[in-house]
Design an enzyme around this catalytic site. Structure first.
Site, mmCIF file in Angstrom:
data_model
loop_
_atom_site.group_PDB
_atom_site.id
_atom_site.type_symbol
_atom_site.label_atom_id
_atom_site.label_comp_id
_atom_site.label_asym_id
_atom_site.label_seq_id
_atom_site.Cartn_x
_atom_site.Cartn_y
_atom_site.Cartn_z
ATOM 1 N N HIS A 18 0.864 -1.187 0.000
ATOM 2 C CA HIS A 18 0.000 0.000 0.000
ATOM 3 C C HIS A 18 0.901 1.238 0.000
ATOM 4 O O HIS A 18 1.197 1.815 1.037
ATOM 5 C CB HIS A 18 -0.898 -0.008 1.246
ATOM 6 C CG HIS A 18 -1.990 1.024 1.213
ATOM 7 N ND1 HIS A 18 -3.322 0.706 1.353
ATOM 8 C CD2 HIS A 18 -1.951 2.371 1.051
ATOM 9 C CE1 HIS A 18 -4.055 1.832 1.287
ATOM 10 N NE2 HIS A 18 -3.228 2.849 1.107
ATOM 11 N N PRO A 102 -3.797 7.852 -12.678
ATOM 12 C CA PRO A 102 -3.274 8.469 -13.907
ATOM 13 C C PRO A 102 -3.787 9.905 -14.017
ATOM 14 O O PRO A 102 -4.975 10.147 -13.841
ATOM 15 C CB PRO A 102 -3.847 7.592 -15.020
ATOM 16 C CG PRO A 102 -4.265 6.324 -14.359
ATOM 17 C CD PRO A 102 -4.639 6.674 -12.956
ATOM 18 N N ARG A 103 -2.864 10.840 -14.274
ATOM 19 C CA ARG A 103 -3.247 12.249 -14.362
ATOM 20 C C ARG A 103 -2.903 12.799 -15.728
ATOM 21 O O ARG A 103 -1.894 12.436 -16.310
ATOM 22 C CB ARG A 103 -2.495 13.075 -13.311
ATOM 23 C CG ARG A 103 -3.084 12.973 -11.945
ATOM 24 C CD ARG A 103 -2.524 13.947 -10.926
ATOM 25 N NE ARG A 103 -1.487 14.851 -11.304
ATOM 26 C CZ ARG A 103 -0.205 14.696 -10.977
ATOM 27 N NH1 ARG A 103 0.188 13.621 -10.326
ATOM 28 N NH2 ARG A 103 0.693 15.601 -11.312
ATOM 29 N N ASP A 142 -9.670 7.613 -8.492
ATOM 30 C CA ASP A 142 -9.921 8.624 -7.463
ATOM 31 C C ASP A 142 -11.431 8.761 -7.332
ATOM 32 O O ASP A 142 -12.117 9.156 -8.285
ATOM 33 C CB ASP A 142 -9.289 9.957 -7.871
ATOM 34 C CG ASP A 142 -9.423 11.016 -6.771
ATOM 35 O OD1 ASP A 142 -10.341 10.905 -5.934
ATOM 36 O OD2 ASP A 142 -8.603 11.947 -6.764
ATOM 37 N N GLY A 175 -8.549 8.112 -2.740
ATOM 38 C CA GLY A 175 -9.000 9.498 -2.796
ATOM 39 C C GLY A 175 -9.691 9.881 -1.500
ATOM 40 O O GLY A 175 -9.843 9.057 -0.600
ATOM 41 N N HIS A 202 -9.799 1.134 -0.690
ATOM 42 C CA HIS A 202 -9.793 1.860 0.581
ATOM 43 C C HIS A 202 -11.210 1.733 1.150
ATOM 44 O O HIS A 202 -12.167 2.130 0.494
ATOM 45 C CB HIS A 202 -9.472 3.338 0.355
ATOM 46 C CG HIS A 202 -8.016 3.612 0.124
ATOM 47 N ND1 HIS A 202 -7.323 3.053 -0.916
ATOM 48 C CD2 HIS A 202 -7.126 4.390 0.817
ATOM 49 C CE1 HIS A 202 -6.055 3.475 -0.861
ATOM 50 N NE2 HIS A 202 -5.916 4.283 0.167
ATOM 51 N N GLU A 205 -12.380 4.117 5.959
ATOM 52 C CA GLU A 205 -11.279 4.982 6.430
ATOM 53 C C GLU A 205 -11.793 5.995 7.437
ATOM 54 O O GLU A 205 -11.050 6.469 8.288
ATOM 55 C CB GLU A 205 -10.707 5.760 5.243
ATOM 56 C CG GLU A 205 -9.486 5.170 4.626
ATOM 57 C CD GLU A 205 -8.890 6.137 3.618
ATOM 58 O OE1 GLU A 205 -7.882 6.771 3.944
ATOM 59 O OE2 GLU A 205 -9.444 6.259 2.507
ATOM 60 N N ASP A 287 1.717 3.476 3.287
ATOM 61 C CA ASP A 287 0.734 4.392 2.715
ATOM 62 C C ASP A 287 1.448 5.494 1.916
ATOM 63 O O ASP A 287 1.404 5.494 0.696
ATOM 64 C CB ASP A 287 -0.152 5.007 3.804
ATOM 65 C CG ASP A 287 -1.460 5.569 3.257
ATOM 66 O OD1 ASP A 287 -1.758 5.327 2.080
ATOM 67 O OD2 ASP A 287 -2.199 6.213 4.017
ATOM 68 N N ASP A 288 2.095 6.423 2.634
ATOM 69 C CA ASP A 288 2.773 7.559 1.993
ATOM 70 C C ASP A 288 4.054 7.844 2.760
ATOM 71 O O ASP A 288 4.060 8.697 3.652
ATOM 72 C CB ASP A 288 1.867 8.796 2.031
ATOM 73 C CG ASP A 288 0.544 8.549 1.329
ATOM 74 O OD1 ASP A 288 0.552 8.436 0.100
ATOM 75 O OD2 ASP A 288 -0.487 8.462 2.022
#
Length: 348
Positions: A18, A102-103, A142, A175, A202, A205, A287-288
């Site tokens: 993750h 994807p952006r 997202d 998101g 997710h 949360e 996570d981040d």
């Protein structure tokens, strides 16, 4: 100097399931990005949450917006993805599933397709350089973008699942959890499942998502991200827990992320304990790692010190994570062999 305990966690072979690409960008990489784009006037404090700091979930999502400003070309994506992969490898991660939405950026000409292509290119480059890590990619939906965009994302993921030589293995739903409703995304998620993409969603949360969690668990997903409020002791329900247990759906658990993002009050109250005590598959993740100033070795160490896990129990936790990966059975067997080979060295 690292002490013996630190060395054990660093040398422990690990699986990371993750990790959001843009949230995993390190201080050093941010430094390079800031130098490339001085006109943005972005400072470090805007891209990471340091030790002892906490932010609301909404503030955490603001941090991502800042990082997205810094990462808006294929060149940026290539550097970011390559750096992130090498940093995970340096931390003893042997298998990594990166995820990202994807952006497209009208100003720079980056498209959603070229975004995914560039991440795949970074994975292949690291492999060609002999970096000791097996990396796969989850294309992320997202949730704020609704049904139509979700379906487009699934089509993109489907295309890359067939053309990326096994590198794109699944789909992530993420998101801001306070925006939109899972029911709008069910058609896209069902389509993804039908075409053979694995699903990591997710779920729960934030509080008060019982109905949505119930809907999404009926799919069922292949893994759950966070699942913070699934169980009855924190406002979830036994019926949700029963569905998770019945389908043996592994949970991706991110301790520091939840504490710094204030969805869990303190480490000792983390839901890792609830699931671990029931012997349910639970995978420790970051996570981040950039945003929350951590790495996977630290997360394992935190879990061990908070919940009294022995080195042997930590080893088992790390090894069992292999069964939760989205890559094929042959890859699982190779990883299990790798764990067997390095164990004597780690427990020397």
């Amino acid at each position: 100097m690292e002490n013996e305990t630190d060395v054990f966690y660093r040398e422990l072979p690990k699986v990371e399931l993750h990790a959001h690409l843009n949230g995993s960008v390190s201080y050093q990489t941010i430094e390079k990005l800031i130098k490339r784009k001085p006109h943005l006037n972005i400072e470090h404090g805007m891209t990471a949450i340091d030790k002892g700091q906490r932010r609301t979930l909404d503030e955490c999502f603001q941090v991502f917006k800042v990082i997205h400003q810094l990462v808006d070309t294929e060149e940026d994506i290539l550097m970011v993805a390559t750096d992130v992969i090498k940093e995970f490898a340096a931390d003893g991660v042997k298998y990594l599933e990166l995820r990202s939405t994807p952006r497209e950026e009208k100003n720079t000409g980056m498209t959603k397709k070229s975004y995914v292509e560039t991440v795949i290119k970074a994975i292949q480059q690291c492999k060609n350089e002999g970096v000791d890590i097996d990396v796969r990619f989850l294309v992320a939906i997202d949730r704020r973008n609704g049904t139509e965009v979700a379906l487009e994302t699934v089509k993109l993921a489907e295309e890359f699942m067939l053309s990326s030589d096994g590198l794109v293995v699944g789909l992530d739903l993420s998101g801001d959890p306070t925006v939109g409703h899972g029911k709008d995304l069910l058609p896209a998620l069902q389509r993804a499942k039908n075409c053979g993409l694995k699903l990591s969603l997710h779920l729960s949360e934030v509080k008060s998502q019982l109905e949505e969690s119930d809907l999404l668990l009926n799919l069922p997903p292949d893994r759950i991200g966070h699942g913070t409020f699934l169980h009855p002791e924190v406002g979830g329900s036994q019926s949700l827990v029963d569905k998770v247990l019945k389908n043996s759906i592994p949970l991706e658990l991110c301790l520091t992320s939840n504490v710094k993002g204030q969805t869990v009050a303190r480490y000792s109250e983390h839901h890792f304990k609830y699931w671990y005590e029931r012997g349910h598959p639970s995978v420790i993740c970051t996570d981040d790692k950039g945003v929350f100033s951590t790495d996977l070795s630290q997360e394992y160490q935190l879990a061990a010190s908070t919940f009294g896990l022995s080195h042997e129990a930590v080893w088992k936790l790390s090894q069992q994570a292999i069964d939760c990966i989205f890559a094929p059975e042959a890859v699982k067997q190779q990883l299990k062999q790798k764990w067997t080979d390095v164990k004597p060295h780690v427990f020397k």
